[in-house]
Design an enzyme around this catalytic site. Structure first.
Site, PDB file in Angstrom:
ATOM      1  N   ALA A  74      -2.774  93.945   4.038  1.00 41.23           N
ATOM      2  CA  ALA A  74      -1.383  93.688   3.642  1.00 41.23           C
ATOM      3  C   ALA A  74      -1.299  92.738   2.455  1.00 41.23           C
ATOM      4  CB  ALA A  74      -0.610  93.121   4.834  1.00 41.23           C
ATOM      5  N   ARG A 120       4.335 100.147  -7.691  1.00 42.01           N
ATOM      6  CA  ARG A 120       5.195 101.319  -7.832  1.00 42.01           C
ATOM      7  C   ARG A 120       6.503 101.210  -7.051  1.00 42.01           C
ATOM      8  NH1 ARG A 120       1.253 106.221  -6.573  1.00 42.01           N
ATOM      9  NH2 ARG A 120      -0.033 104.585  -5.642  1.00 42.01           N
ATOM     10  N   ASN A 171       3.928 104.257  -1.088  1.00 45.28           N
ATOM     11  CA  ASN A 171       3.602 103.608  -2.358  1.00 45.28           C
ATOM     12  C   ASN A 171       4.798 103.456  -3.287  1.00 45.28           C
ATOM     13  OD1 ASN A 171       0.759 103.212  -1.963  1.00 45.28           O
ATOM     14  ND2 ASN A 171       0.510 105.432  -2.193  1.00 45.28           N
ATOM     15  N   ASN A 183      48.387  90.275  27.516  1.00 49.07           N
ATOM     16  CA  ASN A 183      48.829  91.284  26.558  1.00 49.07           C
ATOM     17  C   ASN A 183      49.183  90.617  25.239  1.00 49.07           C
ATOM     18  OD1 ASN A 183      49.906  94.270  26.266  1.00 49.07           O
ATOM     19  ND2 ASN A 183      51.376  92.929  25.262  1.00 49.07           N
ATOM     20  N   SER A 240      55.114  90.147  20.175  1.00 47.47           N
ATOM     21  CA  SER A 240      54.755  90.655  18.853  1.00 47.47           C
ATOM     22  C   SER A 240      55.071  89.637  17.765  1.00 47.47           C
ATOM     23  CB  SER A 240      55.519  91.950  18.561  1.00 47.47           C
ATOM     24  OG  SER A 240      55.096  92.965  19.438  1.00 47.47           O
TER      25      SER A 240
END
Length: 459
Positions: A9, A15, A227, A376, A404
């Site tokens: 490694a 490339r 590669n 809720n 809401s």
């Protein structure tokens, strides 16, 4: 006898045209080096040695605590790279696997079969080979009538007859460990590249009358060495098919597996339905009978059984059984949704816990909140958790009803069974069983509209 492994490694991977070491490019969620290391683990090596070089510290971090390391300061060929492991392995009895860190498709099963073949045939060296439909560019394996390897011939050096051979060298080998390091002392750089070739030890063994064999891979795809970016994409494609196939065999339904991306560490239980264009990444786990619809995107998420995730994103969060999420919801890191919670369209949850049966149907932001059960949230609700410097918590107890367009300014607590009126800005705690109204009083100006220029009577 003991097994050992050397993983190569050290190379830059020119490339790839990348500043990142080649072996650290990822395939299906983990680096190529990790794929190789996991495969190598199947042979249970007594010692692993990873040869590092280009940006060594970055490579070392990936396998820290799992492997020994040998530093190759100059990249002088594969033979030279293996020489770097001598201080860790020389003189030990057993066999050594040598494998490149850019071969992410190799499987542990194939490596175990390679080791078994090597031992049972009493070879001094065994080459892992593959049969290529188009072998152009590969080193060819030339055998004698007994099936033993005589030599490896590179494309440019192969005769017309040798070029017809379809068995190719994959670059993975098993050696008698002692003989490997003895032979490496006799190789040289008398070649066009001026490098130490590992393949030269094969000739040394043959000249000494020692037995060299070759084991042929069943699946040519496993031989792929990456590669460049084209090969990286090929590896990704093969790995994706392999992963999806394994899940399907285990009882997962894919409506379009070719359009589904699942990383290697994802776990999925049987009877999950996955539609097209679903992405599952990291350590994601999905429980049985869950449905993931088109566009679902999960990262390090834990999803319970019988959930439905509709075209939504979930990151580093837990979703319990029976939860429904989406469409177009975003569950951000550190969140947990208890059983049967519903998070609807255009709802964002961040760093919050939401109790059983609670619901936020649409157009809501819940951030840094502790939400009880059966709560809720009305549309347009916002928990205001950040003042520009610090983040604060909102606590909402069981059975609360948030009207809401409520704005909940943290730090704030809303008690059990409490209610906030629609359109309210809530800045103080709301006791249980209370109604909080935090909005300006409405006034109606009777008949005043008649005086405005847009009124029909003015036209």
């Amino acid at each position: 006898m003991s097994n050992y492994a050397i993983i190569l490694a050290a190379g830059k991977g020119t490339r790839m045209k990348s500043d990142l070491p080649k072996v650290l490019h990822k395939v299906s969620g983990i680096t190529m080096l990790e794929h190789v290391f996991r495969a190598v683990s199947a042979i249970e090596p007594t010692k692993n040695v990873t040869v590092i070089g280009h940006k060594a510290e970055l490579v070392k971090e990936v396998l820290a605590g799992q492997s020994q390391f040998a530093l190759q300061t100059e990249q002088l060929g594969t033979g030279h790279a293996v020489m770097m492991a001598e201080s860790e392995l020389a003189g030990l009895e057993g066999q050594t696997l040598v494998i490149a860190g850019d071969t992410p498709l190799i499987t542990g099963e194939s490596l175990k079969e390679l080791i078994d073949f090597h031992v049972s045939h009493k070879n001094v060296a065994t080459i892992l080979t593959a049969t290529a439909d188009n072998p152009f560019g590969y080193g060819r394996i030339i055998r004698n009538e007994r099936g033993e390897v005589i030599k490896i011939v590179e494309q440019k050096d192969a005769s017309e007859f040798e070029q017809q051979v379809k068995e190719i060298n994959t670059g993975t080998y098993v050696f008698d460990n002692k003989r490997l390091f003895e032979a490496l002392k006799n190789i040289n750089t008398n070649n066009a590249q001026g490098e130490y070739y590992l393949t030269d030890v094969i000739s040394i063994f043959r000249e000494a009358g020692e037995k060299v064999g070759a084991y042929v891979l069943r699946d040519f795809d496993e031989s792929l060495g990456v590669n460049d970016r084209l090969a990286l994409a090929t590896a990704e494609s093969v790995m994706r098919r392999r992963i999806n196939k394994a899940h399907m065999i285990n009882g997962v339904t894919f409506q379009n597996p070719e359009a589904t991306y699942i990383e290697v560490d994802v776990e999925i239980e049987p009877d999950v339905l996955i539609e097209a264009n679903v992405t599952l990444k990291g350590q994601t786990k999905v429980g049985s009978e869950t449905v993931l619809t088109n566009g679902a995107y999960l990262v390090d998420a834990k999803i319970g059984a019988g959930a439905v995730i509709t075209n939504s994103m979930i990151e580093e969060s837990e979703v319990a059984d029976g939860v429904t999420v989406g469409p177009y919801a975003h569950i951000r890191p550190g969140s947990s949704l208890a059983k049967d919670v519903h998070i609807g369209n255009f709802v964002e949850v961040k760093g919050s816990s939401i109790g059983e049966n609670s619901k936020a149907g649409h157009l809501t932001y819940i951030g840094n909140a502790e939400v009880g059960s059966n709560v809720n949230f009305g549309a347009g609700t916002i928990t205001v958790n950040y003042d520009g410097q610090h983040k604060y918590k909102t606590k909402i107890a069981n059975n609360a009803f948030v009207g809401s367009n409520s704005t909940l300014i943290a730090p704030l607590e809303i008690g059990e069974n409490a209610l906030t009126a629609a359109g309210s800005t809530i800045t103080r705690d709301v006791p249980k069983d209370s109604v909080a109204i935090g909005r300006s009083r409405q006034e109606n100006k009777d008949m005043y509209a008649l005086k405005l220029p847009h009124h029909p009577s003015q036209k």
